[in-house]
Scaffold this motif. Structure first.
Motif, mmCIF file in Angstrom:
data_model
loop_
_atom_site.group_PDB
_atom_site.id
_atom_site.type_symbol
_atom_site.label_atom_id
_atom_site.label_comp_id
_atom_site.label_asym_id
_atom_site.label_seq_id
_atom_site.Cartn_x
_atom_site.Cartn_y
_atom_site.Cartn_z
ATOM 1 N N THR A 4 0.847 -1.189 0.000
ATOM 2 C CA THR A 4 0.000 0.000 0.000
ATOM 3 C C THR A 4 0.883 1.238 0.000
ATOM 4 O O THR A 4 2.012 1.226 0.484
ATOM 5 C CB THR A 4 -0.930 0.025 1.231
ATOM 6 O OG1 THR A 4 -0.139 -0.062 2.411
ATOM 7 C CG2 THR A 4 -1.917 -1.124 1.181
ATOM 8 N N SER A 5 0.332 2.297 -0.538
ATOM 9 C CA SER A 5 1.084 3.551 -0.640
ATOM 10 C C SER A 5 1.180 4.208 0.732
ATOM 11 O O SER A 5 0.382 3.921 1.627
ATOM 12 C CB SER A 5 0.388 4.495 -1.609
ATOM 13 O OG SER A 5 -0.811 4.982 -1.035
ATOM 14 N N PRO A 6 2.145 5.090 0.898
ATOM 15 C CA PRO A 6 2.250 5.831 2.161
ATOM 16 C C PRO A 6 0.982 6.632 2.464
ATOM 17 O O PRO A 6 0.584 6.754 3.617
ATOM 18 C CB PRO A 6 3.454 6.759 1.953
ATOM 19 C CG PRO A 6 4.251 6.121 0.867
ATOM 20 C CD PRO A 6 3.271 5.382 0.010
ATOM 21 N N THR A 7 0.338 7.144 1.411
ATOM 22 C CA THR A 7 -0.902 7.904 1.596
ATOM 23 C C THR A 7 -1.992 7.011 2.165
ATOM 24 O O THR A 7 -2.688 7.375 3.112
ATOM 25 C CB THR A 7 -1.366 8.507 0.251
ATOM 26 O OG1 THR A 7 -0.339 9.364 -0.229
ATOM 27 C CG2 THR A 7 -2.658 9.279 0.399
ATOM 28 N N THR A 8 -2.131 5.824 1.591
ATOM 29 C CA THR A 8 -3.142 4.879 2.075
ATOM 30 C C THR A 8 -2.823 4.455 3.497
ATOM 31 O O THR A 8 -3.727 4.355 4.344
ATOM 32 C CB THR A 8 -3.223 3.652 1.141
ATOM 33 O OG1 THR A 8 -3.515 4.103 -0.181
ATOM 34 C CG2 THR A 8 -4.285 2.687 1.597
#
Length: 177
Positions: A4-8
């Motif tokens: 998962t992305s850092p934003t998620t």
């Protein structure tokens, strides 16, 4: 294996750490589980839209940031509820007044007017009908409609003006027939 992305990850962390408190806050203000759940969802949609701002907020202040967003959602909800209640009251009073007058012609006329308006609304181009419906029925400001439809608020205001002008023109043409 998916990563998962850092934003998620940031969003998921905020949700996991704060959703119960925010739900309790919203439930306390609305006294309705469904409304509180809807407002919680709207709050986290807004959080997602502004997730980049979280990096600049110290961890110990993030809950206050989230509560401010939830408070804004509550304020908007209260405005929509108040408008809906006022409208329902006016409509109920008008209806009761017509019935009290015992004049069935007024009731028939009001029904015919509603049908003409409904027909005129359906005849609007879809983009104008959507903007007008979101504004009037959804009780959203032009900025909120613009945000929802990814349009500038000025464009939404222009489209609202166009929709109203077309409705007026259509309804006046029907009256002259």
């Amino acid at each position: 294996m998916t990563t998962t992305s850092p934003t998620t990850n940031r969003f998921n962390r905020l949700y996991a750490e704060h959703h119960k408190v925010l739900y309790a806050f919203l439930l306390g203000h609305t006294n309705n589980k469904e409304n509180a759940a809807d407002l919680l969802q709207e709050t986290f949609v807004r959080v997602w839209q502004h997730i980049g701002e979280v990096e600049s907020i110290p961890v110990e202040r993030q809950r206050f940031w989230l509560l401010a967003i939830a408070r804004n959602q509550l304020r908007d909800f209260a405005r929509r509820q108040a408008t809906r209640q006022r409208t329902e009251l006016v409509l109920r009073e008008q209806s009761e007044h017509r019935i009290a007058e015992g004049n069935p012609a007024l009731v028939v006329e009001a029904k015919a007017q509603r049908e003409r308006l409904s027909t005129a609304l359906c005849a609007l181009p879809e983009n104008l009908r959507v903007v007008l419906t979101l504004h009037l029925v959804g009780e959203l400001t032009s900025a909120e409609v613009g945000e929802m439809l990814n349009r500038p608020a000025g464009t939404v205001r222009y489209q609202l003006s166009q929709a109203r002008a077309l409705l007026t023109k259509t309804l006046k043409c029907e009256e002259s027939i």
